[in-house]
Each structure stands twice: as structure tokens, then as C-alpha cells.
Design an enzyme around this catalytic site. Structure first.
Site, PDB file in Angstrom:
ATOM      1  N   SER A 166      -2.936   1.944  -6.216  1.00  0.00           N
ATOM      2  CA  SER A 166      -2.597   0.727  -5.469  1.00  0.00           C
ATOM      3  C   SER A 166      -2.221  -0.377  -6.434  1.00  0.00           C
ATOM      4  O   SER A 166      -3.029  -0.815  -7.249  1.00  0.00           O
ATOM      5  CB  SER A 166      -3.788   0.285  -4.615  1.00  0.00           C
ATOM      6  N   ASP A 320       6.414   1.844   0.793  1.00  0.00           N
ATOM      7  CA  ASP A 320       6.840   1.057   1.954  1.00  0.00           C
ATOM      8  C   ASP A 320       8.084   1.643   2.618  1.00  0.00           C
ATOM      9  O   ASP A 320       8.474   1.205   3.704  1.00  0.00           O
ATOM     10  CB  ASP A 320       7.102  -0.397   1.526  1.00  0.00           C
TER      11      ASP A 320
END
Ligand code: S3P
Length: 432
Positions: A166, A320
Site C-alpha cells: 500500500s 485503481d
């Protein structure tokens, strides 16, 4: 707002996508942490990044919005002011996860962060846990959700292996490391976007990468270059790329797009599916931390696609854009599989469920798995209606699906696009 997207004639022309959301958030935060004024050209003017400007103003930074640039006058690394009210992060997960890194080092000051309904479903324990190890005090609703309160303390460097790849968690810890005593080492399971590292390197912070380990030292003050410019966002550009690949007869050019290799995973996946996307994507992966963000024009031509498998190591580099991989998969020959993408379940919506249900309702043949999805290409989509559920990327996914569909798509909640791409409808209109 409801918007209708009818099957489109070929898309033609050139378009400049909006400024990069990730880099804009980072420049606002680092500008606030800096002692000298930071001039930012092409800061993203969208809901998420405006939340970040409001947050740093609440913490004592001054933001001057000039027509051609933003000037941020920071508080310095240790000078954030305790605000009188809760800091509202709106819908911005990146703000919610990065800002605590800075605030954790503001000794004896307390800060409460909260946001919209989507933010309240997104976990913050992934940043709270390592920040506590560094010495901060953090209390969250049910132990892991916003609203949450950070009480700043004197921080110590740690050696921390991220349980998930992340960039938000990595960046949070990089910001905290600037204020900590000793060195901080962060180990990533897979590479993720590296904008924070590049900016810190450009600011002269001692930061090094050795394989999967990033080591950063503390600094007395942060001295960024006085002017920095934000390139166009490859994640916003990805919607245009998908449209150019899927709407028959299209040819479009996306200009000055950010092509940092940690952000171009979707382009490489699309190319592997047979998509024609030409551009200068040669930035080398590796240990050396670049100081700048490369850009390129991207030249996109519609054509036939074949299915592919996206492996777990590719996921953080296209995180994304994975909903768009599903959309391409609906039009491709054979099966498209995404694995190792369980993180999609904790984005602005549960994007595994939203994509499978949303594209399924338009005629796609998709199946959710625990960590991704399987798409069986059916040579296109019929059309119908899709609800964004307030998720900006689901709204734009529905729009592109409509342009390429047989009967068109009605998108409910199209206004969510303003979170990252306020000019989306105008840009699409200009290409038709
Ligand atoms: C972001 C990192 C990614 C991405 C998000 C922006 C960033 O999140 O999904 O839209 O700017 O660092 P994770 O780090 O949680 O994967």
C-alpha cells in the site's frame, strides 16, 4: 445526477487529463510540512485534493490560490497547529492515511479525522498499528474505523514489513520517519507507487531503496524545490485509454501524461491484451530513487482484444485501473482473470462486488472471487443502467461502458466523478 452515455461514434482528437491526484495530495502535505513557500503548478482542482488543502489550512498552513499556481506556506515539520474542529477528509482515503504520519509527530497535540460515509467504512488500523509502534497514540471507532484521534508524541524509527502493498501506508510511515529519532525501514511485499519517495529524494532527505526495503532518516526541516509541477494523472487517463481502445474506429492522443512505471501497470496490461497504446514507457524499474516524474504523450487506437491474467505482483501497479481491466475483458476474446486484488474490497466502494454487479447488469459475464474476478469475454456489452454508489471510478467506468455498448448506459450518481476528474464529461464530449 443521472447521465446517459449512448453508443459513440469514433473518438478522435487529443486531450489533457486532469492533474495527478496522488501527487497533488503529496505536494499539499509536504508543502505544509515545509519551512519555505512551495509553488505548485497544475494542482488538481477536484473534491479530494481540495479536502487536503482545507486540512492543511486547518493545521495552520496558508494556501494562496493564484490563477496559474498555488502557493503553500507551511508550518514547518513540527509546527502543525491543533485545530478547533474535526478535520474533514471528505472522500479522500489518501488524505486520511497520509496525514496521520505527519500529525503523529506533533508532540502533545490531538487531531481528530473523519469523513463521508465511504470513508467511515475504510480501515485505518493499517496506519494506526505501525504509528503506535513509533510512539503515537491513536484511538479509532471500533478499533479500526474513522472517526479516529491521533495524539502526537516523540517518535522512534522502526523496521516495519507492510502486510499489504500500500502506497498510502508506506507514505504515511515515510512522513512519520522524518520526525522520528533514528532510521525507519519500510519493507514492501510488492512495489507500489513511489511519488512520496521521489519527492523526499528531491528535497534532499536521506532515503535509499535496497530491493524491497526503503530506509529513511529524520530531518530537522524539509526543504523542497521552490516550484513543483503536477503531471496529468495516468489513472484518470486510463478511462480515456479504455474508451479509445473500445469505441470502434477511435484514435486519440493523451498529452503530457504521467508515466512513472509504478503507475503504468494498466497500460502494460492493455498492451498485452492487444491494445494499441504507444508512448515512451521506458522508465526503468529498480533501486535508484528518481527525483522527477516522467511524462509522455499516449497514442491510442481501437482494435480487437484478447483476455489475459493479471498476477498479484501487477496489482499494486494498476490498483485503481482494475475495474477498467474488467471492462476491457468484457470486449476481449477469451477469459480475463485478476488475482491477488483483495484490496479492491476496501476502496471507495467494494470494487470487486461493484464491478461484477455493475458490468454484469450491462450484459457482461463476470464472476467475483475472494481476491479478484473472472471475466468471460462476450464481444461487448448490451447496456442498461449502473449506479456509482458514490464511487468516482465506478461512475466513469459506467460512462465508458456506455460509449462502447450496443444500447447505451445510464449512470446514476455521475457527479461522483468530481472527486478526481471534474472535467470528465466535457473531455468526453470534446472527443465525440
Ligand atoms: C494511493 C494509493 C492506492 C490507490 C489510491 C491512491 C496513493 O491506495 O488505490 O487511489 O495516492 O498513495 P493503497 O495504498 O491503499 O493501495
Amino acid at each position: 445526477m443521472i447521465a446517459r452515455f449512448d453508443p459513440s461514434p469514433p473518438l478522435k482528437g487529443s486531450v489533457v487529463p486532469p492533474a495527478d491526484k496522488s501527487i497533488s495530495h503529496r505536494l499539499a502535505l509536504l508543502g505544509a510540512m515545509s519551512d519555505i513557500p512551495l509553488h505548485v503548478c497544475n494542482y488538481l482542482d477536484a473534491a479530494d485534493t481540495n479536502s487536503t488543502l482545507h486540512a492543511i489550512e486547518a493545521l495552520g498552513a496558508l494556501v494562496e490560490r493564484r490563477p496559474d499556481e498555488l502557493v503553500i506556506r507551511g508550518t514547518g515539520l513540527r509546527g502543525a497547529r491543533e485545530p478547533d474542529a474535526v478535520i474533514d477528509v471528505g472522500n479522500a482515503g489518501t488524505l486520511m492515511r497520509l496525514l496521520p504520519g505527519w500529525l503523529a509527530g506533533q508532540q502533545d497535540c490531538a487531531f481528530t479525522l473523519d469523513g463521508d460515509a465511504s470513508i467511515r467504512r475504510r480501515p485505518v488500523d493499517r496506519v494506526a498499528e505501525p504509528l503506535r509502534r513509533m510512539g503515537a497514540r491513536i484511538e479509532a471507532r471500533d478499533g479500526r474505523f474513522p472517526p479516529f484521534t491521533i495524539t502526537g508524541a516523540s517518535l522512534q524509527g522502526i523496521d516495519y514489513a507492510l502486510p499489504v502493498a500500500s502506497a498510502q501506508v508506506k507514505s504515511c510511515l515515510l512522513l512519520a520517519a522524518l520526525l522520528a529519532t533514528g532510521e525507519t525501514t519500510i519493507r514492501e511485499p510488492e512495489p507500489s507507487r513511489d511519488h512520496t519517495e521521489r519527492l523526499l529524494a528531491a528535497a534532499g532527505v536521506p532515503i535509499e531503496r535496497t530491493g524491497a526495503a526503503l530506509t529513511v532518516g529524520s530531518v530537522d526541516e524539509l526543504t523542497l524545490p521552490s516550484t513543483l509541477s503536477v503531471p496529468a494523472d495516468p489513472s484518470s487517463a486510463a478511462f480515456l485509454i479504455a474508451a479509445g481502445l473500445l469505441v470502434a474506429g477511435s484514435r486519440l492522443v493523451i498529452t503530457d501524461c504521467g508515466v512513472n512505471w509504478t503507475r503504468t501497470g494498466f497500460i502494460r496490461i492493455a498492451q498485452r491484451m492487444g491494445g494499441i497504446v504507444l508512448g515512451d514507457l521506458e522508465e526503468p524499474a529498480g533501486d535508484a530513487i528518481a527525483h522527477a516524474e516522467p511524462t509522455s504523450d499516449l497514442d491510442v487506437t481501437a482494435g480487437p482484444l484478447v483476455g489475459t491474467t493479471v498476477e498479484p505482483h501487477e496489482v499494486p501497479l494498476a490498483i485503481d485501473e482494475l475495474p477498467l481491466v474488467a471492462l476491457l475483458g468484457c470486449f476481449a476474446e477469451g477469459e480475463t482473470v485478476v488475482r491477488g486484488a483483495q484490496e479492491l474490497r476496501v476502496k471507495e466502494s467494494d470494487r470487486i462486488a461493484a464491478v461484477v454487479e455493475g458490468l454484469g447488469a450491462l450484459g457482461g459475464d463476470l464472476e467475483a472471487t475472494a481476491d479478484g474476478f473472472v471475466v468471460r469475454g462476450t464481444d461487448g456489452l448490451r447496456g442498461g443502467a449502473i449506479d456509482s454508489g458514490g464511487d468516482h471510478r465506478m461512475a466513469m467506468l459506467g460512462a465508458i461502458a456506455g460509449l462502447a455498448s450496443e444500447e447505451g448506459v445510464e449512470v446514476r450518481g455521475m457527479d461522483a466523478a468530481a472527486v478526481s476528474y471534474p472535467g470528465f464529461l466535457d473531455d468526453i464530449d470534446a472527443l465525440r
